[in-house]
Design a protein around this motif. Structure first.
Motif, PDB file in Angstrom:
ATOM      1  N   ASN A  96      -7.632  15.090  10.037  1.00  0.00           N
ATOM      2  CA  ASN A  96      -7.004  13.984  10.754  1.00  0.00           C
ATOM      3  C   ASN A  96      -7.917  12.779  10.590  1.00  0.00           C
ATOM      4  OD1 ASN A  96      -6.991  12.847  14.058  1.00  0.00           O
ATOM      5  ND2 ASN A  96      -5.200  12.667  12.767  1.00  0.00           N
ATOM      6  N   GLY A  97      -7.344  11.620  10.297  1.00  0.00           N
ATOM      7  CA  GLY A  97      -8.177  10.452  10.129  1.00  0.00           C
ATOM      8  C   GLY A  97      -7.393   9.164  10.229  1.00  0.00           C
ATOM      9  N   VAL A  98      -8.115   8.068  10.057  1.00  0.00           N
ATOM     10  CA  VAL A  98      -7.492   6.749  10.042  1.00  0.00           C
ATOM     11  C   VAL A  98      -8.039   5.928   8.883  1.00  0.00           C
ATOM     12  CG1 VAL A  98      -6.950   6.599  12.515  1.00  0.00           C
ATOM     13  CG2 VAL A  98      -9.155   5.790  11.701  1.00  0.00           C
ATOM     14  N   ASP A  99      -7.160   5.140   8.305  1.00  0.00           N
ATOM     15  CA  ASP A  99      -7.542   4.094   7.368  1.00  0.00           C
ATOM     16  C   ASP A  99      -7.467   2.794   8.156  1.00  0.00           C
ATOM     17  OD1 ASP A  99      -7.709   5.865   5.226  1.00  0.00           O
ATOM     18  OD2 ASP A  99      -5.648   5.495   4.576  1.00  0.00           O
ATOM     19  N   ILE A 100      -8.573   2.069   8.208  1.00  0.00           N
ATOM     20  CA  ILE A 100      -8.607   0.776   8.889  1.00  0.00           C
ATOM     21  C   ILE A 100      -8.703  -0.272   7.790  1.00  0.00           C
ATOM     22  CG2 ILE A 100      -9.790  -0.671  10.581  1.00  0.00           C
ATOM     23  CD1 ILE A 100     -10.972   1.990  11.723  1.00  0.00           C
ATOM     24  N   ILE A 101      -7.664  -1.065   7.668  1.00  0.00           N
ATOM     25  CA  ILE A 101      -7.528  -1.990   6.537  1.00  0.00           C
ATOM     26  C   ILE A 101      -7.503  -3.423   7.038  1.00  0.00           C
ATOM     27  CG2 ILE A 101      -5.997  -2.691   4.644  1.00  0.00           C
ATOM     28  CD1 ILE A 101      -4.991   0.258   4.621  1.00  0.00           C
ATOM     29  N   TRP A 136       0.844  -1.201   0.000  1.00  0.00           N
ATOM     30  CA  TRP A 136       0.000   0.000   0.000  1.00  0.00           C
ATOM     31  C   TRP A 136       0.881   1.254   0.000  1.00  0.00           C
ATOM     32  CZ3 TRP A 136      -4.429   2.056  -1.091  1.00  0.00           C
ATOM     33  CH2 TRP A 136      -4.813   3.273  -0.532  1.00  0.00           C
ATOM     34  N   HIS A 137       1.878   1.286   0.888  1.00  0.00           N
ATOM     35  CA  HIS A 137       2.790   2.436   0.936  1.00  0.00           C
ATOM     36  C   HIS A 137       3.554   2.571  -0.376  1.00  0.00           C
ATOM     37  CE1 HIS A 137       2.020   3.695   4.977  1.00  0.00           C
ATOM     38  NE2 HIS A 137       2.405   2.552   5.510  1.00  0.00           N
ATOM     39  N   ASP A 138       3.968   1.453  -0.946  1.00  0.00           N
ATOM     40  CA  ASP A 138       4.676   1.478  -2.225  1.00  0.00           C
ATOM     41  C   ASP A 138       3.777   2.085  -3.310  1.00  0.00           C
ATOM     42  OD1 ASP A 138       6.991   0.828  -3.853  1.00  0.00           O
ATOM     43  OD2 ASP A 138       5.741  -0.746  -4.746  1.00  0.00           O
ATOM     44  N   TYR A 139       2.495   1.707  -3.299  1.00  0.00           N
ATOM     45  CA  TYR A 139       1.553   2.282  -4.263  1.00  0.00           C
ATOM     46  C   TYR A 139       1.402   3.788  -4.024  1.00  0.00           C
ATOM     47  CZ  TYR A 139      -2.695   3.975  -6.311  1.00  0.00           C
ATOM     48  OH  TYR A 139      -3.581   4.754  -6.988  1.00  0.00           O
ATOM     49  N   ILE A 140       1.211   4.199  -2.776  1.00  0.00           N
ATOM     50  CA  ILE A 140       1.018   5.613  -2.440  1.00  0.00           C
ATOM     51  C   ILE A 140       2.219   6.442  -2.909  1.00  0.00           C
ATOM     52  CG2 ILE A 140       0.865   7.266  -0.514  1.00  0.00           C
ATOM     53  CD1 ILE A 140      -1.730   5.822  -0.911  1.00  0.00           C
ATOM     54  N   ILE A 141       3.413   5.929  -2.705  1.00  0.00           N
ATOM     55  CA  ILE A 141       4.632   6.682  -3.032  1.00  0.00           C
ATOM     56  C   ILE A 141       4.932   6.664  -4.531  1.00  0.00           C
ATOM     57  CG2 ILE A 141       7.146   6.734  -2.718  1.00  0.00           C
ATOM     58  CD1 ILE A 141       6.545   5.631   0.158  1.00  0.00           C
ATOM     59  N   HIS A 142       4.856   5.490  -5.158  1.00  0.00           N
ATOM     60  CA  HIS A 142       5.328   5.350  -6.544  1.00  0.00           C
ATOM     61  C   HIS A 142       4.240   5.356  -7.611  1.00  0.00           C
ATOM     62  CE1 HIS A 142       8.667   3.531  -4.122  1.00  0.00           C
ATOM     63  NE2 HIS A 142       9.285   4.482  -4.792  1.00  0.00           N
ATOM     64  N   LYS A 143       2.984   5.159  -7.226  1.00  0.00           N
ATOM     65  CA  LYS A 143       1.860   5.153  -8.179  1.00  0.00           C
ATOM     66  C   LYS A 143       2.130   4.243  -9.387  1.00  0.00           C
ATOM     67  CE  LYS A 143      -0.647   8.104  -5.998  1.00  0.00           C
ATOM     68  NZ  LYS A 143      -0.495   7.603  -4.666  1.00  0.00           N
ATOM     69  N   LYS A 144       2.658   3.054  -9.118  1.00  0.00           N
ATOM     70  CA  LYS A 144       2.958   2.157 -10.232  1.00  0.00           C
ATOM     71  C   LYS A 144       1.660   1.698 -10.899  1.00  0.00           C
ATOM     72  CE  LYS A 144       3.413  -1.945  -7.391  1.00  0.00           C
ATOM     73  NZ  LYS A 144       4.236  -3.030  -6.949  1.00  0.00           N
ATOM     74  N   PRO A 145       1.641   1.646 -12.220  1.00  0.00           N
ATOM     75  CA  PRO A 145       0.436   1.228 -12.944  1.00  0.00           C
ATOM     76  C   PRO A 145      -0.008  -0.171 -12.504  1.00  0.00           C
ATOM     77  CG  PRO A 145       2.059   2.145 -14.457  1.00  0.00           C
ATOM     78  CD  PRO A 145       2.734   2.021 -13.124  1.00  0.00           C
ATOM     79  N   GLY A 168      -0.851  -1.060  -9.641  1.00  0.00           N
ATOM     80  CA  GLY A 168      -0.521  -1.330  -8.245  1.00  0.00           C
ATOM     81  C   GLY A 168      -1.728  -1.376  -7.337  1.00  0.00           C
ATOM     82  N   LEU A 169      -2.654  -0.460  -7.523  1.00  0.00           N
ATOM     83  CA  LEU A 169      -3.852  -0.437  -6.692  1.00  0.00           C
ATOM     84  C   LEU A 169      -4.752  -1.626  -7.001  1.00  0.00           C
ATOM     85  CD1 LEU A 169      -5.417   1.026  -4.503  1.00  0.00           C
ATOM     86  CD2 LEU A 169      -6.448   2.452  -6.271  1.00  0.00           C
ATOM     87  N   GLU A 170      -4.916  -1.934  -8.277  1.00  0.00           N
ATOM     88  CA  GLU A 170      -5.753  -3.069  -8.677  1.00  0.00           C
ATOM     89  C   GLU A 170      -5.249  -4.371  -8.068  1.00  0.00           C
ATOM     90  OE1 GLU A 170      -4.646  -0.719 -10.651  1.00  0.00           O
ATOM     91  OE2 GLU A 170      -6.388   0.099 -11.692  1.00  0.00           O
ATOM     92  N   ASP A 171      -3.915  -4.525  -7.993  1.00  0.00           N
ATOM     93  CA  ASP A 171      -3.323  -5.743  -7.443  1.00  0.00           C
ATOM     94  C   ASP A 171      -3.552  -5.864  -5.939  1.00  0.00           C
ATOM     95  OD1 ASP A 171      -2.391  -6.315  -9.975  1.00  0.00           O
ATOM     96  OD2 ASP A 171      -0.334  -5.644  -9.576  1.00  0.00           O
ATOM     97  N   LEU A 172      -3.787  -4.761  -5.262  1.00  0.00           N
ATOM     98  CA  LEU A 172      -3.958  -4.767  -3.805  1.00  0.00           C
ATOM     99  C   LEU A 172      -5.376  -5.107  -3.347  1.00  0.00           C
ATOM    100  CD1 LEU A 172      -1.981  -1.594  -2.711  1.00  0.00           C
ATOM    101  CD2 LEU A 172      -1.623  -3.901  -1.879  1.00  0.00           C
ATOM    102  N   ILE A 173      -6.366  -4.857  -4.180  1.00  0.00           N
ATOM    103  CA  ILE A 173      -7.768  -4.944  -3.759  1.00  0.00           C
ATOM    104  C   ILE A 173      -8.380  -6.285  -4.151  1.00  0.00           C
ATOM    105  CG2 ILE A 173     -10.039  -3.835  -3.925  1.00  0.00           C
ATOM    106  CD1 ILE A 173      -7.856  -2.058  -2.655  1.00  0.00           C
ATOM    107  N   ALA A 174      -9.008  -6.949  -3.181  1.00  0.00           N
ATOM    108  CA  ALA A 174      -9.717  -8.206  -3.437  1.00  0.00           C
ATOM    109  C   ALA A 174     -11.012  -7.918  -4.193  1.00  0.00           C
ATOM    110  CB  ALA A 174     -10.022  -8.918  -2.124  1.00  0.00           C
ATOM    111  N   ASP A 175     -11.474  -8.892  -4.985  1.00  0.00           N
ATOM    112  CA  ASP A 175     -12.700  -8.720  -5.765  1.00  0.00           C
ATOM    113  C   ASP A 175     -13.916  -8.423  -4.889  1.00  0.00           C
ATOM    114  OD1 ASP A 175     -11.334  -9.127  -8.134  1.00  0.00           O
ATOM    115  OD2 ASP A 175     -11.796 -11.276  -8.212  1.00  0.00           O
TER     116      ASP A 175
END
Length: 193
Positions: free
Chosen positions: A149-154, A57-66, A68-75
Protein backbone atom coordinates in the motif's frame (compact mmCIF):
# COMPACT_ATOMS: atom_id res chain seq x y z
CA UNK A 1 -11.98 37.61 1.30
CA UNK A 2 -13.64 34.26 1.98
CA UNK A 3 -14.45 33.27 5.53
CA UNK A 4 -14.37 29.82 7.06
CA UNK A 5 -16.86 29.57 9.91
CA UNK A 6 -16.98 26.89 12.59
CA UNK A 7 -19.16 26.44 15.61
CA UNK A 8 -17.06 26.33 18.76
CA UNK A 9 -19.80 24.55 20.70
CA UNK A 10 -18.93 21.35 18.83
CA UNK A 11 -16.94 19.03 21.10
CA UNK A 12 -14.64 18.07 18.19
CA UNK A 13 -13.21 21.59 17.88
CA UNK A 14 -9.56 21.85 18.89
CA UNK A 15 -9.11 23.44 22.37
CA UNK A 16 -6.90 26.18 20.91
CA UNK A 17 -9.75 27.27 18.61
CA UNK A 18 -12.13 27.28 21.59
CA UNK A 19 -9.66 29.47 23.51
CA UNK A 20 -9.44 31.89 20.56
CA UNK A 21 -13.18 32.21 20.38
CA UNK A 22 -13.54 32.86 24.14
CA UNK A 23 -17.25 33.16 24.81
CA UNK A 24 -18.34 33.32 21.18
CA UNK A 25 -20.45 30.51 19.80
CA UNK A 26 -19.14 31.02 16.25
CA UNK A 27 -15.63 31.85 15.08
CA UNK A 28 -14.87 33.08 11.55
CA UNK A 29 -11.38 32.66 10.16
CA UNK A 30 -10.30 34.38 6.92
CA UNK A 31 -8.96 31.95 4.35
CA UNK A 32 -6.96 32.64 1.22
CA UNK A 33 -8.61 32.03 -2.14
CA UNK A 34 -7.66 28.88 -4.07
CA UNK A 35 -4.14 29.08 -5.47
CA UNK A 36 -4.88 27.55 -8.87
CA UNK A 37 -5.69 29.88 -11.76
CA UNK A 38 -8.84 29.01 -13.66
CA UNK A 39 -9.69 30.68 -16.96
CA UNK A 40 -13.16 30.88 -18.41
CA UNK A 41 -13.72 29.24 -21.80
CA UNK A 42 -17.18 29.91 -23.24
CA UNK A 43 -18.84 29.49 -19.86
CA UNK A 44 -16.73 26.46 -18.81
CA UNK A 45 -13.75 26.29 -16.52
CA UNK A 46 -10.49 25.03 -18.00
CA UNK A 47 -9.07 22.11 -15.99
CA UNK A 48 -6.30 23.00 -13.56
CA UNK A 49 -2.80 21.90 -14.53
CA UNK A 50 -2.69 19.16 -11.89
CA UNK A 51 -5.90 17.66 -13.27
CA UNK A 52 -4.44 17.58 -16.78
CA UNK A 53 -1.12 16.24 -15.46
CA UNK A 54 -2.80 13.39 -13.57
CA UNK A 55 -5.07 12.58 -16.53
CA UNK A 56 -1.93 12.35 -18.69
CA UNK A 57 -0.24 10.19 -16.01
CA UNK A 58 -3.19 7.77 -15.97
CA UNK A 59 -3.20 7.74 -19.78
CA UNK A 60 0.49 6.81 -19.73
CA UNK A 61 -0.06 4.08 -17.08
CA UNK A 62 -2.91 2.53 -19.08
CA UNK A 63 -1.71 2.90 -22.68
CA UNK A 64 2.11 3.07 -22.39
CA UNK A 65 2.28 5.36 -25.41
CA UNK A 66 5.85 5.87 -26.66
CA UNK A 67 7.34 9.10 -25.31
CA UNK A 68 4.39 9.56 -22.95
CA UNK A 69 6.47 9.43 -19.79
CA UNK A 70 9.18 11.69 -21.19
CA UNK A 71 6.54 14.31 -22.05
CA UNK A 72 5.23 14.31 -18.46
CA UNK A 73 8.51 14.89 -16.59
CA UNK A 74 10.13 18.32 -16.21
CA UNK A 75 13.89 18.58 -16.81
CA UNK A 76 14.46 19.63 -13.18
CA UNK A 77 12.23 16.96 -11.64
CA UNK A 78 13.12 15.55 -8.22
CA UNK A 79 12.31 11.92 -7.41
CA UNK A 80 12.02 10.85 -3.76
CA UNK A 81 12.10 7.10 -3.32
CA UNK A 82 10.94 5.15 -0.28
CA UNK A 83 14.16 3.14 -0.39
CA UNK A 84 16.81 5.74 -1.30
CA UNK A 85 17.90 8.24 1.35
CA UNK A 86 18.75 11.20 -0.89
CA UNK A 87 16.47 12.93 -3.40
CA UNK A 88 17.30 12.06 -7.02
CA UNK A 89 17.56 15.17 -9.23
CA UNK A 90 16.89 15.37 -12.94
CA UNK A 91 14.66 14.00 -15.65
CA UNK A 92 16.83 11.02 -16.62
CA UNK A 93 17.12 9.57 -13.12
CA UNK A 94 13.41 10.18 -12.49
CA UNK A 95 12.56 8.32 -15.71
CA UNK A 96 14.80 5.42 -14.67
CA UNK A 97 13.15 5.11 -11.25
CA UNK A 98 9.62 5.38 -12.67
CA UNK A 99 10.35 2.73 -15.30
CA UNK A 100 11.84 0.45 -12.65
CA UNK A 101 8.78 1.03 -10.47
CA UNK A 102 6.54 0.12 -13.40
CA UNK A 103 8.47 -3.09 -13.82
CA UNK A 104 8.29 -4.01 -10.14
CA UNK A 105 5.27 -2.40 -8.44
CA UNK A 106 3.29 -2.24 -11.65
CA UNK A 107 3.98 -5.85 -12.57
CA UNK A 108 5.04 -4.93 -16.10
CA UNK A 109 8.30 -6.85 -16.02
CA UNK A 110 8.85 -10.29 -17.53
CA UNK A 111 11.11 -12.96 -16.11
CA UNK A 112 14.04 -14.49 -18.01
CA UNK A 113 11.66 -16.93 -19.74
CA UNK A 114 9.46 -14.06 -20.95
CA UNK A 115 6.59 -14.86 -18.56
CA UNK A 116 4.70 -11.93 -16.97
CA UNK A 117 5.51 -11.00 -13.39
CA UNK A 118 3.51 -12.64 -10.57
CA UNK A 119 1.87 -9.32 -9.75
CA UNK A 120 0.92 -8.46 -13.35
CA UNK A 121 -2.37 -6.59 -13.40
CA UNK A 122 -2.60 -6.20 -9.61
CA UNK A 123 -1.47 -2.56 -9.37
CA UNK A 124 -4.36 -0.13 -9.00
CA UNK A 125 -4.95 3.39 -7.78
CA UNK A 126 -7.62 3.43 -5.08
CA UNK A 127 -7.89 7.12 -4.09
CA UNK A 128 -6.98 10.49 -5.54
CA UNK A 129 -6.75 13.95 -3.99
CA UNK A 130 -5.93 16.94 -6.22
CA UNK A 131 -5.32 20.50 -5.00
CA UNK A 132 -3.48 23.40 -6.57
CA UNK A 133 -0.35 21.97 -8.20
CA UNK A 134 -0.34 18.81 -6.07
CA UNK A 135 -1.86 15.34 -6.19
CA UNK A 136 -1.83 12.37 -3.85
CA UNK A 137 -2.67 9.04 -5.46
CA UNK A 138 -3.05 6.03 -3.17
CA UNK A 139 -2.25 2.66 -4.70
CA UNK A 140 -2.34 -1.04 -3.86
CA UNK A 141 -0.56 -4.02 -5.37
CA UNK A 142 1.05 -7.27 -4.35
CA UNK A 143 4.70 -8.34 -4.51
CA UNK A 144 5.92 -11.83 -3.71
CA UNK A 145 2.61 -12.54 -2.00
CA UNK A 146 2.90 -9.44 0.20
CA UNK A 147 0.33 -6.65 0.25
CA UNK A 148 1.78 -3.26 -0.78
CA UNK A 149 0.00 0.00 0.00
CA UNK A 150 1.43 3.38 -0.86
CA UNK A 151 0.99 6.87 -2.23
CA UNK A 152 2.46 8.80 -5.11
CA UNK A 153 2.71 12.47 -4.19
CA UNK A 154 3.04 14.47 -7.39
CA UNK A 155 3.73 18.16 -7.91
CA UNK A 156 3.48 19.83 -11.31
CA UNK A 157 4.45 23.21 -12.71
CA UNK A 158 2.28 25.70 -14.64
CA UNK A 159 2.98 23.76 -17.86
CA UNK A 160 1.57 20.54 -16.36
CA UNK A 161 4.96 18.81 -16.16
CA UNK A 162 5.87 16.81 -13.06
CA UNK A 163 8.49 18.63 -10.98
CA UNK A 164 8.46 16.33 -7.95
CA UNK A 165 7.49 12.68 -7.62
CA UNK A 166 7.51 11.24 -4.09
CA UNK A 167 6.64 7.62 -3.30
CA UNK A 168 5.76 6.35 0.16
CA UNK A 169 5.06 2.69 0.90
CA UNK A 170 3.82 0.57 3.79
CA UNK A 171 4.00 -1.90 5.57
CA UNK A 172 7.64 -2.67 6.39
CA UNK A 173 7.57 -6.03 4.59
CA UNK A 174 6.41 -4.20 1.46
CA UNK A 175 9.23 -1.65 1.74
CA UNK A 176 11.75 -4.50 1.99
CA UNK A 177 10.23 -6.30 -1.02
CA UNK A 178 10.20 -3.09 -3.08
CA UNK A 179 13.79 -2.31 -2.09
CA UNK A 180 15.04 -5.70 -3.29
CA UNK A 181 12.96 -5.68 -6.50
CA UNK A 182 13.83 -2.07 -7.43
CA UNK A 183 17.54 -2.72 -6.88
CA UNK A 184 17.43 -5.77 -9.14
CA UNK A 185 15.35 -3.94 -11.79
CA UNK A 186 17.66 -0.89 -11.83
CA UNK A 187 20.70 -3.17 -12.17
CA UNK A 188 19.03 -5.07 -15.02
CA UNK A 189 18.17 -1.77 -16.77
CA UNK A 190 21.74 -0.52 -16.27
CA UNK A 191 23.21 -3.66 -17.86
CA UNK A 192 20.75 -3.53 -20.77
CA UNK A 193 21.21 0.11 -21.56
Amino acid sequence: MNMFTISTKNEHVHPYVRKLSANCSILSIPIAPASGRVRQLKGRQEPKMIEKCIADWHDYIIHKKPGGLEDLIADDCVFLSPVVFTPQHGKDITLAYLRAAGGTLGGQAKDDDGKPADNAGKFKYTKEVLAGHHAVLEFETEMNGKYVNGVDIITCNDEGKITEFRVMIRPLQAVQAVHAAMGAMLEKMKQAG
